[in-house]
Motif scaffolding. Structure first.
Motif, PDB file in Angstrom:
ATOM      1  N   MET A  10      -9.545  -6.058  -6.866  1.00 64.89           N
ATOM      2  CA  MET A  10     -10.043  -7.137  -7.709  1.00 64.89           C
ATOM      3  C   MET A  10      -9.628  -8.465  -7.080  1.00 64.89           C
ATOM      4  N   ALA A  11     -10.560  -9.385  -6.989  1.00 67.00           N
ATOM      5  CA  ALA A  11     -10.257 -10.711  -6.471  1.00 67.00           C
ATOM      6  C   ALA A  11     -10.627 -11.735  -7.535  1.00 67.00           C
ATOM      7  N   PHE A  12      -9.660 -12.534  -7.921  1.00 62.41           N
ATOM      8  CA  PHE A  12      -9.855 -13.601  -8.897  1.00 62.41           C
ATOM      9  C   PHE A  12      -9.971 -14.891  -8.089  1.00 62.41           C
ATOM     10  N   ILE A  13     -11.212 -15.265  -7.780  1.00 60.75           N
ATOM     11  CA  ILE A  13     -11.499 -16.321  -6.821  1.00 60.75           C
ATOM     12  C   ILE A  13     -10.857 -17.655  -7.215  1.00 60.75           C
ATOM     13  N   GLY A  14     -11.080 -18.106  -8.444  1.00 64.31           N
ATOM     14  CA  GLY A  14     -10.557 -19.402  -8.876  1.00 64.31           C
ATOM     15  C   GLY A  14      -9.045 -19.478  -8.842  1.00 64.31           C
ATOM     16  N   ALA A  15      -8.392 -18.371  -9.120  1.00 62.50           N
ATOM     17  CA  ALA A  15      -6.929 -18.341  -9.135  1.00 62.50           C
ATOM     18  C   ALA A  15      -6.344 -17.989  -7.773  1.00 62.50           C
ATOM     19  N   LYS A  16      -7.206 -17.668  -6.807  1.00 64.67           N
ATOM     20  CA  LYS A  16      -6.780 -17.203  -5.474  1.00 64.67           C
ATOM     21  C   LYS A  16      -5.744 -16.086  -5.622  1.00 64.67           C
ATOM     22  N   ALA A  17      -6.123 -15.092  -6.427  1.00 63.23           N
ATOM     23  CA  ALA A  17      -5.249 -13.955  -6.687  1.00 63.23           C
ATOM     24  C   ALA A  17      -5.992 -12.658  -6.356  1.00 63.23           C
ATOM     25  N   ALA A  18      -5.349 -11.813  -5.566  1.00 64.55           N
ATOM     26  CA  ALA A  18      -5.930 -10.532  -5.182  1.00 64.55           C
ATOM     27  C   ALA A  18      -5.063  -9.415  -5.754  1.00 64.55           C
ATOM     28  N   VAL A  19      -5.709  -8.427  -6.376  1.00 65.44           N
ATOM     29  CA  VAL A  19      -4.992  -7.313  -6.984  1.00 65.44           C
ATOM     30  C   VAL A  19      -5.385  -6.023  -6.281  1.00 65.44           C
ATOM     31  N   PHE A  20      -4.361  -5.282  -5.871  1.00 60.70           N
ATOM     32  CA  PHE A  20      -4.552  -3.964  -5.281  1.00 60.70           C
ATOM     33  C   PHE A  20      -3.971  -2.938  -6.241  1.00 60.70           C
ATOM     34  N   ILE A  21      -4.694  -1.855  -6.465  1.00 60.44           N
ATOM     35  CA  ILE A  21      -4.208  -0.767  -7.299  1.00 60.44           C
ATOM     36  C   ILE A  21      -3.992   0.412  -6.357  1.00 60.44           C
ATOM     37  N   ASN A  22      -2.726   0.687  -6.060  1.00 53.99           N
ATOM     38  CA  ASN A  22      -2.389   1.663  -5.034  1.00 53.99           C
ATOM     39  C   ASN A  22      -1.973   3.003  -5.619  1.00 53.99           C
ATOM     40  N   GLY A  23      -2.507   4.064  -5.034  1.00 56.23           N
ATOM     41  CA  GLY A  23      -2.067   5.411  -5.355  1.00 56.23           C
ATOM     42  C   GLY A  23      -0.752   5.674  -4.644  1.00 56.23           C
ATOM     43  N   CYS A  24       0.200   6.240  -5.344  1.00 61.11           N
ATOM     44  CA  CYS A  24       1.539   6.430  -4.791  1.00 61.11           C
ATOM     45  C   CYS A  24       1.538   7.370  -3.582  1.00 61.11           C
ATOM     46  N   PHE A  25       0.737   8.419  -3.614  1.00 67.27           N
ATOM     47  CA  PHE A  25       0.709   9.337  -2.470  1.00 67.27           C
ATOM     48  C   PHE A  25       0.121   8.660  -1.245  1.00 67.27           C
ATOM     49  N   TRP A  26      -1.045   8.078  -1.363  1.00 62.10           N
ATOM     50  CA  TRP A  26      -1.770   7.541  -0.207  1.00 62.10           C
ATOM     51  C   TRP A  26      -1.078   6.359   0.439  1.00 62.10           C
ATOM     52  N   HIS A  27      -0.253   5.642  -0.317  1.00 60.06           N
ATOM     53  CA  HIS A  27       0.416   4.474   0.232  1.00 60.06           C
ATOM     54  C   HIS A  27       1.914   4.714   0.420  1.00 60.06           C
ATOM     55  N   GLY A  28       2.350   5.970   0.266  1.00 64.90           N
ATOM     56  CA  GLY A  28       3.727   6.338   0.555  1.00 64.90           C
ATOM     57  C   GLY A  28       4.764   5.611  -0.276  1.00 64.90           C
ATOM     58  N   HIS A  29       4.507   5.516  -1.571  1.00 64.77           N
ATOM     59  CA  HIS A  29       5.412   4.809  -2.467  1.00 64.77           C
ATOM     60  C   HIS A  29       6.694   5.618  -2.676  1.00 64.77           C
ATOM     61  N   ASP A  30       7.805   4.936  -2.861  1.00 66.11           N
ATOM     62  CA  ASP A  30       9.091   5.610  -3.076  1.00 66.11           C
ATOM     63  C   ASP A  30       9.293   5.921  -4.557  1.00 66.11           C
ATOM     64  N   CYS A  31       8.519   6.878  -5.052  1.00 69.31           N
ATOM     65  CA  CYS A  31       8.606   7.280  -6.454  1.00 69.31           C
ATOM     66  C   CYS A  31       8.355   8.790  -6.542  1.00 69.31           C
ATOM     67  N   PRO A  32       8.501   9.381  -7.721  1.00 67.87           N
ATOM     68  CA  PRO A  32       8.297  10.833  -7.845  1.00 67.87           C
ATOM     69  C   PRO A  32       6.868  11.309  -7.561  1.00 67.87           C
ATOM     70  N   PHE A  33       5.886  10.416  -7.578  1.00 67.71           N
ATOM     71  CA  PHE A  33       4.517  10.845  -7.310  1.00 67.71           C
ATOM     72  C   PHE A  33       4.242  11.026  -5.821  1.00 67.71           C
ATOM     73  N   PHE A  34       5.149  10.574  -4.972  1.00 69.36           N
ATOM     74  CA  PHE A  34       4.946  10.749  -3.531  1.00 69.36           C
ATOM     75  C   PHE A  34       5.863  11.841  -3.000  1.00 69.36           C
ATOM     76  N   ARG A  35       5.257  12.800  -2.354  1.00 71.75           N
ATOM     77  CA  ARG A  35       5.994  13.838  -1.646  1.00 71.75           C
ATOM     78  C   ARG A  35       5.165  14.202  -0.426  1.00 71.75           C
ATOM     79  N   LEU A  36       5.765  14.125   0.741  1.00 72.21           N
ATOM     80  CA  LEU A  36       5.068  14.457   1.974  1.00 72.21           C
ATOM     81  C   LEU A  36       4.722  15.945   1.953  1.00 72.21           C
ATOM     82  N   PRO A  37       3.468  16.313   2.206  1.00 72.33           N
ATOM     83  CA  PRO A  37       3.090  17.731   2.183  1.00 72.33           C
ATOM     84  C   PRO A  37       3.895  18.549   3.193  1.00 72.33           C
ATOM     85  N   ALA A  38       4.132  19.804   2.867  1.00 66.70           N
ATOM     86  CA  ALA A  38       4.919  20.680   3.732  1.00 66.70           C
ATOM     87  C   ALA A  38       4.102  21.182   4.920  1.00 66.70           C
ATOM     88  N   SER A  39       2.793  21.210   4.793  1.00 68.14           N
ATOM     89  CA  SER A  39       1.958  21.666   5.905  1.00 68.14           C
ATOM     90  C   SER A  39       1.369  20.455   6.625  1.00 68.14           C
TER      91      SER A  39
END
Length: 156
Positions: A52-81
């Motif tokens: 989402m880009a809020f042009i007038g406010a010059k604000a960009a929002v990213f909604i990141n999935g914890c697995f795909w972006h390697g977040h340090d939380c319980p939703f991220f676990r590197l696959p064993a295979s």
């Protein structure tokens, strides 16, 4: 460790994973739109095509999935295979994220990252608090924002 399904089945399963219009992205977009905020989706004129880009406010929002972006939380676990493939994939995603944020900051844009773990499985009152925090940041915030995990007690 070998895969438990054949390659055709794995390919079909992986093709079903969406990169945009995910459930958490749709929920957040709907809530922000209902509160009167208007935005551009996947704005091609900006580096990284923010969710989402809020042009007038010059604000960009990213909604990141914890697995795909390697977040340090319980939703991220590197696959064993195929560990080396996944490690390289996640590391490349992280590097691209950093480069994208740096490019946006260089253009004078503020950025917010809303992590999957901040939204997934949370009660309605916490989701409302998250939306309120994001709205306030879009309208008045001056720095960058990173919303992760459960909200602090005072934000609920």
């Amino acid at each position: 460790m070998t895969d438990i399904v054949d390659s055709a089945t794995r390919s079909r399963m992986m093709s079903g994973i969406r990169g945009r219009d995910t459930k958490i992205e749709l929920a957040l977009r709907k809530a922000l739109h209902a509160s009167g905020l208007r935005y551009r989706l996947h704005y091609r004129k900006l580096p990284g095509r923010p969710d989402m880009a809020f042009i007038g406010a010059k604000a960009a929002v990213f909604i990141n999935g914890c697995f795909w972006h390697g977040h340090d939380c319980p939703f991220f676990r590197l696959p064993a295979s195929n560990v080396e493939f996944w490690r390289a994939k996640i590391d490349a995603n992280r590097s691209r994220d950093i480069a994208t944020l740096d490019a946006l900051h260089g253009l004078g844009w503020r950025t917010a990252i809303v992590w999957e773990c901040a939204m997934r499985g949370r009660p309605a009152n916490e989701f409302s608090a998250l939306v309120g925090r994001l709205k306030e940041w879009i309208r008045e915030g001056c720095s960058n924002l990173d919303i992760r995990g459960p909200l602090p007690e005072e934000m609920r």
